[in-house]
Design a protein around this motif. Structure first.
Motif, PDB file in Angstrom:
ATOM      1  N   UNK B 160       9.225  19.926  18.070  1.00 20.69           N
ATOM      2  CA  UNK B 160       9.603  20.039  16.627  1.00 20.69           C
ATOM      3  C   UNK B 160      10.071  21.707  16.427  1.00 20.69           C
ATOM      4  N   UNK B 161      11.003  22.000  15.598  1.00 23.39           N
ATOM      5  CA  UNK B 161      11.359  23.554  15.357  1.00 23.39           C
ATOM      6  C   UNK B 161      10.071  24.095  14.699  1.00 23.39           C
ATOM      7  N   UNK B 162       9.388  23.141  14.014  1.00 22.87           N
ATOM      8  CA  UNK B 162       8.236  23.545  13.111  1.00 22.87           C
ATOM      9  C   UNK B 162       8.024  22.694  11.893  1.00 22.87           C
ATOM     10  N   UNK B 163       6.916  23.109  10.987  1.00 21.92           N
ATOM     11  CA  UNK B 163       6.650  22.150   9.997  1.00 21.92           C
ATOM     12  C   UNK B 163       7.731  22.660   8.847  1.00 21.92           C
ATOM     13  N   UNK B 164       8.063  21.716   8.192  1.00 19.27           N
ATOM     14  CA  UNK B 164       9.176  21.978   7.021  1.00 19.27           C
ATOM     15  C   UNK B 164       8.774  23.048   6.231  1.00 19.27           C
ATOM     16  N   UNK B 165       9.545  24.032   6.033  1.00 18.66           N
ATOM     17  CA  UNK B 165       9.084  25.129   5.014  1.00 18.66           C
ATOM     18  C   UNK B 165       9.978  24.827   3.635  1.00 18.66           C
ATOM     19  N   UNK B 166       9.376  23.979   2.932  1.00 17.45           N
ATOM     20  CA  UNK B 166      10.135  23.749   1.839  1.00 17.45           C
ATOM     21  C   UNK B 166       9.290  23.606   0.390  1.00 17.45           C
ATOM     22  N   UNK B 167       9.885  23.385  -0.676  1.00 17.59           N
ATOM     23  CA  UNK B 167       8.921  23.371  -2.068  1.00 17.59           C
ATOM     24  C   UNK B 167       8.133  22.444  -2.009  1.00 17.59           C
ATOM     25  N   UNK B 168       8.643  20.800  -1.421  1.00 15.79           N
ATOM     26  CA  UNK B 168       8.020  19.860  -1.812  1.00 15.79           C
ATOM     27  C   UNK B 168       7.075  19.791  -0.770  1.00 15.79           C
ATOM     28  N   UNK B 169       6.990  20.325   0.360  1.00 13.09           N
ATOM     29  CA  UNK B 169       6.009  20.317   1.461  1.00 13.09           C
ATOM     30  C   UNK B 169       4.793  21.467   1.198  1.00 13.09           C
ATOM     31  N   UNK B 170       5.238  22.338   0.438  1.00 13.31           N
ATOM     32  CA  UNK B 170       4.187  23.325  -0.181  1.00 13.31           C
ATOM     33  C   UNK B 170       3.440  22.574  -1.242  1.00 13.31           C
ATOM     34  N   UNK B 171       4.126  22.045  -2.262  1.00 12.94           N
ATOM     35  CA  UNK B 171       3.358  21.237  -3.511  1.00 12.94           C
ATOM     36  C   UNK B 171       2.104  20.360  -2.901  1.00 12.94           C
ATOM     37  N   UNK B 172       2.706  19.529  -1.668  1.00 12.63           N
ATOM     38  CA  UNK B 172       1.644  18.366  -1.125  1.00 12.63           C
ATOM     39  C   UNK B 172       0.683  19.015  -0.130  1.00 12.63           C
ATOM     40  N   UNK B 173       0.830  20.417   0.161  1.00 14.26           N
ATOM     41  CA  UNK B 173      -0.293  21.151   0.899  1.00 14.26           C
ATOM     42  C   UNK B 173      -0.052  20.925   2.358  1.00 14.26           C
ATOM     43  N   UNK B 174       1.252  21.426   2.764  1.00 15.27           N
ATOM     44  CA  UNK B 174       1.635  21.585   4.263  1.00 15.27           C
ATOM     45  C   UNK B 174       0.382  22.205   5.017  1.00 15.27           C
ATOM     46  N   UNK B 175      -0.081  23.235   4.679  1.00 11.39           N
ATOM     47  CA  UNK B 175      -1.322  23.986   5.350  1.00 11.39           C
ATOM     48  C   UNK B 175      -2.405  23.567   5.537  1.00 11.39           C
ATOM     49  N   UNK B 176      -2.887  22.618   4.440  1.00 11.45           N
ATOM     50  CA  UNK B 176      -4.054  21.662   4.722  1.00 11.45           C
ATOM     51  C   UNK B 176      -3.992  20.626   5.546  1.00 11.45           C
ATOM     52  N   UNK B 177      -2.562  19.986   5.442  1.00 11.44           N
ATOM     53  CA  UNK B 177      -2.360  18.961   6.425  1.00 11.44           C
ATOM     54  C   UNK B 177      -2.434  19.078   7.890  1.00 11.44           C
ATOM     55  N   UNK B 178      -1.850  20.471   8.029  1.00  6.93           N
ATOM     56  CA  UNK B 178      -2.017  20.755   9.531  1.00  6.93           C
ATOM     57  C   UNK B 178      -3.337  21.021   9.918  1.00  6.93           C
ATOM     58  N   UNK B 179      -3.993  22.121   9.064  1.00  8.19           N
ATOM     59  CA  UNK B 179      -5.504  22.456   9.424  1.00  8.19           C
ATOM     60  C   UNK B 179      -6.338  21.108   9.696  1.00  8.19           C
ATOM     61  N   UNK B 180      -6.187  20.236   8.895  1.00  8.51           N
ATOM     62  CA  UNK B 180      -6.946  19.010   8.995  1.00  8.51           C
ATOM     63  C   UNK B 180      -7.024  18.357  10.219  1.00  8.51           C
ATOM     64  N   UNK B 181      -5.664  18.338  10.799  1.00 12.69           N
ATOM     65  CA  UNK B 181      -5.489  17.817  12.121  1.00 12.69           C
ATOM     66  C   UNK B 181      -5.975  18.442  13.340  1.00 12.69           C
ATOM     67  N   UNK B 182      -5.996  20.038  13.001  1.00 11.21           N
ATOM     68  CA  UNK B 182      -6.656  20.826  14.038  1.00 11.21           C
ATOM     69  C   UNK B 182      -8.088  20.532  14.026  1.00 11.21           C
ATOM     70  N   UNK B 183      -8.531  20.443  12.893  1.00  9.30           N
ATOM     71  CA  UNK B 183     -10.071  20.013  12.656  1.00  9.30           C
ATOM     72  C   UNK B 183     -10.553  18.732  13.430  1.00  9.30           C
ATOM     73  N   UNK B 184      -9.690  17.771  13.074  1.00  9.22           N
ATOM     74  CA  UNK B 184      -9.892  16.272  13.403  1.00  9.22           C
ATOM     75  C   UNK B 184      -9.741  16.230  15.077  1.00  9.22           C
ATOM     76  N   UNK B 185      -8.794  17.084  15.426  1.00 14.05           N
ATOM     77  CA  UNK B 185      -8.524  16.681  17.156  1.00 14.05           C
ATOM     78  C   UNK B 185      -9.469  17.365  17.740  1.00 14.05           C
ATOM     79  N   UNK B 186      -9.954  18.676  17.299  1.00 16.74           N
ATOM     80  CA  UNK B 186     -11.199  19.350  18.120  1.00 16.74           C
ATOM     81  C   UNK B 186     -12.378  18.535  18.432  1.00 16.74           C
TER      82      UNK B 186
END
Lengths: 304, 321
Positions: B160-186
């Motif tokens: 991937x070039x990266x997580x999508x940097x867009x308005x809708x992605x921010x509205x739906x919590x891009x940061x939290x979505x990524x962070x929760x996967x890091x937490x879960x995978x650990x």
């Protein structure tokens, strides 16, 4: 007039027109409303404008000072220094940037960790220092956070983190990206053990810090009007090719969209965090103990 | 289909075109010049070897994004059997920039998650150029949890070039979505094996790349920010991307040195797209080997090992040591 402006002596209720020249050292101007403010009062008010309640940037150590009980206070995870593994050089060498940031701030890196208490509730607190390379997260920040979480685990006391960061530190390349995995793993261990982690997002929290530790609080709090997001607003505006909506990526926007639990005024943060932690750890409700200076102002205002 | 050649591959493209021309002459005129063709073929191979032996990080970054590079679904088709794609995050949408599902690796049931780019213009748009939105990471999270529930090893493909940097992605919590996967995978209670097949773009890559073993294809890249993004911020100009690519250490050999990836998978001469069958076979062998090793470990050891691995990331001076 709200409770807070009542509590500020008349002498510093200044009208701001943004045009007054400010004598060096004694006075500051509010970044938001332009009011000219007596610096000592502003510091006492934890860098919150008494006129418009705007939360200005507060140095990490001042924040700790205003947040923690006087005793106990023990700085932990010290003695760590960044290393320029990649021999990274853009317009400046990373080495020079480290030297300059360390000298200017007198700090080891962008995170300060303390073992302390808030209204009698024991905790470990980590505070990002935005003045140190934009609060960016490299190996030292990751390790300090990891050690903060370790201490929480050992003592079985909560962890609180105030974030203020532009994200991962590019000058450490992929090492800095991996810090996101490292700090998230540390928080996951706390979660396994039922030890609370409260994340307080302050202005600004973006990129790799937002997309790891800052969004992983059992409770996520934010200061008013803080810029919080994954991508920075400039990048988003470029990507979507349009201007961004009013208030986009501010705390209020995040609360509305369900990303954070509460927006908390910096001056109420101590009591709010203590109250939440006492609830989560099933301790007795802490008694609000306002900072000594503020009590004085409060008493003054009551006799008005 | 005409091959796509990158700028630094042009000499190879020209020589291959000449060989093709000669071949056509042979078949049309019946003249025997196969010796000549052989000779040219050999020359072409050594030319390719020579060009590919000294690729710069910026060129490798172009290779990682090569329009003909095999993508996750290409590998899934070649490596696994019984692939059953599973869709949706159960909350908002099905993000086509991340694919995943159940499959068999050498007969053994596993869960797969990977970024997916599009090949045609239409598909590129539908898959958002491989840039996931929060719903993509939440679909991934759902599949990770399912893998754990049914004790299926998790295999991830990063591109991937990266997580999508867009308005809708921010509205739906891009940061939290990524962070929760890091937490879960650990702490995910199954072996997790990751392969960077193309671009490992920042947090958007890491969100499915935390595991027990991370391998990288020879011409893959893995970086904290794209070379262009880094150049824009630190040099104030996108065209310093070459310098940024060099400075950030984004290639497999450098990352092996730094201990941030565990293994490099050599690509066929000229890159994975020149011989997708071969690289797929190599990845398959690699996955079977690594999975075999990880499955020897009792669960507690596996998780302890992963925790130590994650805690060990970082280089710093410690006054106490």
């Amino acid at each position: 007039m709200n409770w807070l402006s009542r509590l500020i002596p008349n002498s510093i209720r200044v009208q701001g027109d943004g045009k007054k020249s400010i004598p060096e050292g004694l006075w500051d101007k509010c970044d938001e409303c332009g009011a000219v403010l007596y610096r000592a009062e502003l510091e006492r008010n934890q860098q919150v404008c008494p006129k418009c309640d705007f939360h200005m940037r507060i140095p990490a150590r001042s924040r700790l000072d205003g947040f923690l009980d006087q005793q106990p206070r023990e700085e932990i995870a010290v003695g760590l220094e960044p290393v320029d593994v990649l021999k990274f050089k853009d317009s400046k060498r990373y080495k020079e940037r480290i030297a300059r940031a360390s000298k200017a701030s007198g700090e080891e890196d962008a995170l300060i960790v303390m073992r302390g208490a808030v209204e009698g509730v024991d905790l470990v607190v980590a505070v990002f220092n935005f003045a140190y390379m934009g609060g960016s997260m490299g190996s030292v920040v990751g390790e300090k956070f990891h050690r903060a979480a370790q201490r929480s685990l050992e003592e079985r006391i909560p962890l609180v983190c105030f974030s203020a960061s532009g994200g991962a530190r590019m000058q450490e390349g992929l090492l800095s990206l991996m810090q996101m995995a490292k700090v998230s793993a540390a928080i996951a261990r706390l979660g396994d053990q039922g030890i609370p982690f409260i994340s307080v997002l302050t202005h600004p929290t973006t990129g790799g810090v937002s997309a790891s530790l800052a969004m992983l609080g059992d409770i996520n709090l934010a200061e008013p009007k803080a810029l919080i997001g994954f991508a920075g607003p400039r990048v988003i505006a470029q990507t979507v090719g349009e201007s961004l909506p009013e208030g986009f990526q501010r705390s209020e926007f995040l609360l509305e969209h369900g990303a954070i639990d509460q927006i908390v005024d910096r001056r109420e943060m101590r009591h709010r965090v203590a109250t939440l932690l006492a609830l989560l750890t099933r301790q007795q409700a802490p008694e609000a103990s306002i900072e000594p200076e503020l009590i004085t102002s409060d008493e003054t205002s009551e006799t008005d | 289909m005409a091959m796509h050649f990158l700028d630094f591959e042009q000499p190879i493209a020209e020589m291959e075109a000449r060989i093709e021309e000669l071949r056509l002459q042979v078949s049309e005129q019946g003249v025997n010049i196969s010796d000549e063709v052989d000779k040219l073929n050999k020359k072409c191979v050594s030319l390719t070897e020579s060009i590919f032996s000294k690729l710069t990080p910026a060129q490798i970054s172009q290779m990682a994004r090569h329009p003909e590079r095999p993508y996750t679904l290409d590998y899934i088709e070649k490596i696994f059997t019984d692939f059953q794609e599973l869709h949706g995050d159960r909350a908002f949408a099905d993000d086509a920039a991340i694919v995943g599902g159940l499959a068999r690796l050498d007969g053994r049931p596993v869960m797969i998650i990977g970024h997916q780019k599009g090949r045609t213009t239409q598909e590129k748009v539908a898959r958002n150029f491989g840039m996931p939105k929060p719903e993509g990471y939440r679909k991934a999270k759902r599949l990770m949890e399912q893998a754990e529930r049914f004790n299926l090893p998790l295999i991830t493909f990063i591109d991937t070039p990266g997580a999508y940097p867009g308005i809708d992605a921010e509205e739906r919590g891009q940061s939290a979505a990524i962070a929760e996967n890091l937490y879960l995978l650990a702490g995910l209670k199954v072996p997790v094996i990751c392969v960077v097949i193309g671009e490992g773009g920042s947090g958007g890559a890491l969100a499915i790349a935390v595991g027990d073993h991370v391998a990288m294809l020879q011409y893959g890249t893995y970086s904290v920010i794209s070379p262009e993004g880094c150049a824009a911020i630190l040099w104030g100009s996108n065209d310093k991307a070459d310098l940024a690519a060099q400075a950030m250490a984004i290639t497999a050999p450098r990352l092996l040195e730094l201990g941030l990836v565990d293994h490099q998978l050599e690509e066929p001469l000229g890159g994975a797209h020149r011989n997708p069958a071969q690289i797929a076979a190599d990845i398959k062998t690699h996955l079977i080997t690594v999975l075999g090793e990880l499955e020897q470990l009792p669960l507690d050891d596996l998780l302890e090992r992963r925790a130590e691995r994650l805690a060990g990331y970082g280089v710093f001076n410690d006054a106490a040591v």
